[in-house]
Motif scaffolding. Structure first.
Motif, PDB file in Angstrom:
ATOM      1  N   LEU A 242       0.807  -1.217   0.000  1.00  0.00           N
ATOM      2  CA  LEU A 242       0.000   0.000   0.000  1.00  0.00           C
ATOM      3  C   LEU A 242       0.842   1.271   0.000  1.00  0.00           C
ATOM      4  CD1 LEU A 242      -2.861  -0.911   2.523  1.00  0.00           C
ATOM      5  CD2 LEU A 242      -3.005  -0.797   0.022  1.00  0.00           C
ATOM      6  N   LEU A 243       0.399   2.225  -0.819  1.00  0.00           N
ATOM      7  CA  LEU A 243       1.004   3.551  -0.853  1.00  0.00           C
ATOM      8  C   LEU A 243       0.138   4.591  -0.160  1.00  0.00           C
ATOM      9  CD1 LEU A 243       2.234   3.607  -4.576  1.00  0.00           C
ATOM     10  CD2 LEU A 243       3.505   2.911  -2.526  1.00  0.00           C
ATOM     11  N   SER A 244      -1.147   4.305  -0.038  1.00  0.00           N
ATOM     12  CA  SER A 244      -2.086   5.221   0.617  1.00  0.00           C
ATOM     13  C   SER A 244      -3.107   4.410   1.399  1.00  0.00           C
ATOM     14  CB  SER A 244      -2.794   6.091  -0.430  1.00  0.00           C
ATOM     15  OG  SER A 244      -3.801   6.890   0.166  1.00  0.00           O
ATOM     16  N   PHE A 245      -3.428   4.871   2.611  1.00  0.00           N
ATOM     17  CA  PHE A 245      -4.413   4.177   3.445  1.00  0.00           C
ATOM     18  C   PHE A 245      -5.312   5.217   4.098  1.00  0.00           C
ATOM     19  CE2 PHE A 245      -5.594   2.396   7.693  1.00  0.00           C
ATOM     20  CZ  PHE A 245      -6.486   1.449   7.222  1.00  0.00           C
ATOM     21  N   GLU A 246      -6.623   4.969   4.010  1.00  0.00           N
ATOM     22  CA  GLU A 246      -7.616   5.846   4.627  1.00  0.00           C
ATOM     23  C   GLU A 246      -8.459   5.020   5.587  1.00  0.00           C
ATOM     24  OE1 GLU A 246      -9.760   7.379   1.294  1.00  0.00           O
ATOM     25  OE2 GLU A 246      -8.269   8.934   0.853  1.00  0.00           O
ATOM     26  N   PHE A 247      -8.487   5.444   6.838  1.00  0.00           N
ATOM     27  CA  PHE A 247      -9.304   4.761   7.846  1.00  0.00           C
ATOM     28  C   PHE A 247     -10.363   5.722   8.340  1.00  0.00           C
ATOM     29  CE2 PHE A 247     -10.363   3.655  12.245  1.00  0.00           C
ATOM     30  CZ  PHE A 247     -10.796   2.345  12.066  1.00  0.00           C
ATOM     31  N   ILE A 248     -11.615   5.275   8.266  1.00  0.00           N
ATOM     32  CA  ILE A 248     -12.766   6.107   8.623  1.00  0.00           C
ATOM     33  C   ILE A 248     -13.623   5.341   9.619  1.00  0.00           C
ATOM     34  CG2 ILE A 248     -14.811   7.301   7.753  1.00  0.00           C
ATOM     35  CD1 ILE A 248     -13.292   7.138   4.941  1.00  0.00           C
ATOM     36  N   ALA A 249     -13.963   5.961  10.709  1.00  0.00           N
ATOM     37  CA  ALA A 249     -14.828   5.343  11.715  1.00  0.00           C
ATOM     38  C   ALA A 249     -15.520   6.467  12.481  1.00  0.00           C
ATOM     39  CB  ALA A 249     -14.029   4.450  12.658  1.00  0.00           C
ATOM     40  N   ILE A 250     -16.505   6.088  13.272  1.00  0.00           N
ATOM     41  CA  ILE A 250     -17.207   7.062  14.103  1.00  0.00           C
ATOM     42  C   ILE A 250     -17.058   6.644  15.557  1.00  0.00           C
ATOM     43  CG2 ILE A 250     -19.445   8.093  14.687  1.00  0.00           C
ATOM     44  CD1 ILE A 250     -20.267   7.723  11.775  1.00  0.00           C
ATOM     45  N   PHE A 251     -16.229   7.372  16.278  1.00  0.00           N
ATOM     46  CA  PHE A 251     -15.963   7.159  17.695  1.00  0.00           C
ATOM     47  C   PHE A 251     -15.561   5.714  18.035  1.00  0.00           C
ATOM     48  CE2 PHE A 251     -18.986  10.876  18.005  1.00  0.00           C
ATOM     49  CZ  PHE A 251     -18.008  11.796  18.346  1.00  0.00           C
ATOM     50  N   PHE A 274      -4.605   8.828   5.920  1.00  0.00           N
ATOM     51  CA  PHE A 274      -5.784   9.660   6.185  1.00  0.00           C
ATOM     52  C   PHE A 274      -6.588   8.975   7.280  1.00  0.00           C
ATOM     53  CE2 PHE A 274     -10.275  10.498   5.723  1.00  0.00           C
ATOM     54  CZ  PHE A 274     -10.385  11.838   5.390  1.00  0.00           C
ATOM     55  N   ILE A 275      -6.932   9.721   8.330  1.00  0.00           N
ATOM     56  CA  ILE A 275      -7.692   9.136   9.438  1.00  0.00           C
ATOM     57  C   ILE A 275      -8.826  10.079   9.824  1.00  0.00           C
ATOM     58  CG2 ILE A 275      -7.638   8.380  11.840  1.00  0.00           C
ATOM     59  CD1 ILE A 275      -4.859   7.367  11.425  1.00  0.00           C
ATOM     60  N   GLU A 328       2.811  12.130   4.204  1.00  0.00           N
ATOM     61  CA  GLU A 328       1.685  13.025   4.489  1.00  0.00           C
ATOM     62  C   GLU A 328       0.712  12.365   5.453  1.00  0.00           C
ATOM     63  OE1 GLU A 328      -2.160  14.563   2.046  1.00  0.00           O
ATOM     64  OE2 GLU A 328      -0.227  15.212   1.207  1.00  0.00           O
ATOM     65  N   LEU A 329       0.288  13.134   6.433  1.00  0.00           N
ATOM     66  CA  LEU A 329      -0.759  12.726   7.375  1.00  0.00           C
ATOM     67  C   LEU A 329      -1.915  13.703   7.245  1.00  0.00           C
ATOM     68  CD1 LEU A 329      -1.901  11.213   9.916  1.00  0.00           C
ATOM     69  CD2 LEU A 329      -0.695  12.945  11.291  1.00  0.00           C
ATOM     70  N   HIS A 330      -3.122  13.168   7.079  1.00  0.00           N
ATOM     71  CA  HIS A 330      -4.316  14.013   6.988  1.00  0.00           C
ATOM     72  C   HIS A 330      -5.280  13.574   8.082  1.00  0.00           C
ATOM     73  CE1 HIS A 330      -7.637  15.931   4.260  1.00  0.00           C
ATOM     74  NE2 HIS A 330      -7.712  16.328   5.523  1.00  0.00           N
ATOM     75  N   GLY A 363      -5.612  20.243   8.684  1.00  0.00           N
ATOM     76  CA  GLY A 363      -5.520  18.856   9.121  1.00  0.00           C
ATOM     77  C   GLY A 363      -4.414  18.082   8.439  1.00  0.00           C
ATOM     78  N   VAL A 364      -3.537  18.777   7.698  1.00  0.00           N
ATOM     79  CA  VAL A 364      -2.499  18.112   6.910  1.00  0.00           C
ATOM     80  C   VAL A 364      -1.115  18.407   7.493  1.00  0.00           C
ATOM     81  CG1 VAL A 364      -1.393  17.968   4.643  1.00  0.00           C
ATOM     82  CG2 VAL A 364      -3.882  18.186   4.811  1.00  0.00           C
ATOM     83  N   TRP A 365      -0.387  17.337   7.779  1.00  0.00           N
ATOM     84  CA  TRP A 365       1.010  17.427   8.192  1.00  0.00           C
ATOM     85  C   TRP A 365       1.878  16.811   7.091  1.00  0.00           C
ATOM     86  CZ3 TRP A 365      -2.852  17.270  11.626  1.00  0.00           C
ATOM     87  CH2 TRP A 365      -2.749  18.033  12.804  1.00  0.00           C
TER      88      TRP A 365
END
Length: 381
Positions: A242-251, A274-275, A328-330, A363-365
């Motif tokens: 993986l070159l890019s990973f996005e994790f999305i959740a609610i609490f 991306f989180i 990059e961190l978002h 939100g980007v580092w």
């Protein structure tokens, strides 16, 4: 001069201005939903009479396609650029694409997989990927189905507490890889059927689990934690590519995020992370699920779990600064006004030696020069 008097190339160019992103990609940051009961355009007996109601039919393109045969032929490739599929109708779906000469115009597909489904050989996803060279492939499915597709057992003992009916798994691949053929007689694990480069995982909401006794002991039904606990070889290969990973959740719970981050640390080639752990600012999910739970939820608990999770994420980012290729961190949670300052200040304080914040509210580092981190200690080991 009318539109139809123009050369076809110019008409196509004019039509291209009505193109738009996939509606699915625009909603992937929200709590997962299902489009299972919506009729798709390729299921319509008469393509010249297409009903309203399907989110994947962009209205301007749909209306334009009904004007005349010439404009319809020029519009169809854009109209079906993003498609939704119910696997039990795969044969019909593929036949429609072939009949309309659309197979190579589809760039993304969302598969809405029911909770009970037969994955016998040949696997539906292998047939789909072999015949339609999409660069983006998304799956709506319950956690146990995602685990089944990945060839592992799901930890479902506490699934009742979370009530996660659907989660989202999305993969990207290059156009060149999309043309490769999967061998039906030597079927690979779905996770490594293609050299996926980007992965998005939307786990859904954990809010209902906060209403249970000692909620922090509940185990979230999750493909990633299942891969971790099962020591999946396919999972390790996936993570390594993986070159890019996005994790999305609610609490999610902070101890669950800790398990997710163990997977992230295996993504040594990862360039972008991306989180998102909070609902969208305009979302009513917090109110809705508190109401569903009868008000038996301390609203401080989810926010406290978030704050702890942010610090765990910062430790993992430092780890990947030393051991990986992360650039990059978002952190999407900065969109929430009430937590923006806390989140920004916490991560800036932890990351400032190695990372530069792009600006207030972004939100980007972004990682500083590699030479600045060569001799720094590794955090979190």
């Amino acid at each position: 001069m009318s539109l139809l008097d123009l050369p076809n190339e110019l008409i196509s160019r004019i039509i291209s201005f009505l193109d738009s992103p996939s509606p699915f990609d625009e909603t992937v940051l929200h709590k997962p939903i299902s489009w299972r009961n919506l009729k798709q355009p390729w299921q319509v007996d008469d393509p010249d009479h297409m009903p309203d109601g399907t989110p994947f039919w962009r209205d301007p393109l749909k209306q334009l396609s009904l004007t005349c045969h010439l404009v319809r032929s020029l519009t169809m490739p854009l109209l079906f650029k993003h498609a939704v599929l119910h696997p039990h109708r795969l044969t019909e779906f593929l036949a429609f694409l072939r009949d309309q000469t659309l197979t190579h115009h589809v760039s993304s597909i969302v598969a809405d997989v029911p909770g009970i489904y037969n994955h016998l050989h040949p696997a539906w996803w292998a047939r789909l990927l072999n015949e339609v060279p999409v660069t983006r492939f998304s799956i709506f499915a319950p956690p146990e189905v995602l685990a089944e597709m990945a060839g592992i057992s799901a930890d479902s003992a506490d699934a009742w507490a979370f009530d996660m009916a659907t989660q989202i798994l999305r993969f990207d691949q290059t156009a060149e890889d999309a043309r490769a053929q999967i061998d039906y007689d030597n079927l690979p694990n779905f996770l490594v059927a293609r050299p996926w480069t980007n992965m998005t995982f939307n786990e859904g909401s954990s809010l209902l689990a906060y209403t249970t006794y000692e909620f922090f002991l509940r185990r979230t039904p999750s493909l990633l934690t299942a891969l971790q606990s099962n020591h999946s070889a396919a999972g390790e290969t996936l993570f390594a590519n993986l070159l890019s990973f996005e994790f999305i959740a609610i609490f999610p719970f902070y101890n669950h995020i800790d398990e997710i981050l163990k997977c992230v640390r295996r993504m040594k080639r990862l360039k972008r992370l991306f989180i998102k752990l909070c609902p969208e600012p305009d979302s009513t999910v917090l109110h809705d699920e508190i109401e569903q739970a009868g008000g038996h939820l301390d609203v401080n608990d989810p926010w406290n779990e978030c704050e702890t999770s942010w610090m765990l994420i910062a430790h993992t980012v430092v780890f990947l600064t030393m051991e990986g290729a992360l650039e990059e961190l978002h952190m999407d949670d900065v969109k929430v006004d009430g937590v923006r300052s806390t989140l920004e200040n916490s991560l800036v304080a932890r990351l400032q030696e190695w990372w530069a914040y792009h600006g207030d509210g972004s939100g980007v580092w972004r990682r500083k020069s590699l030479g600045l981190v060569a001799s720094a200690p590794v955090a979190g080991q």
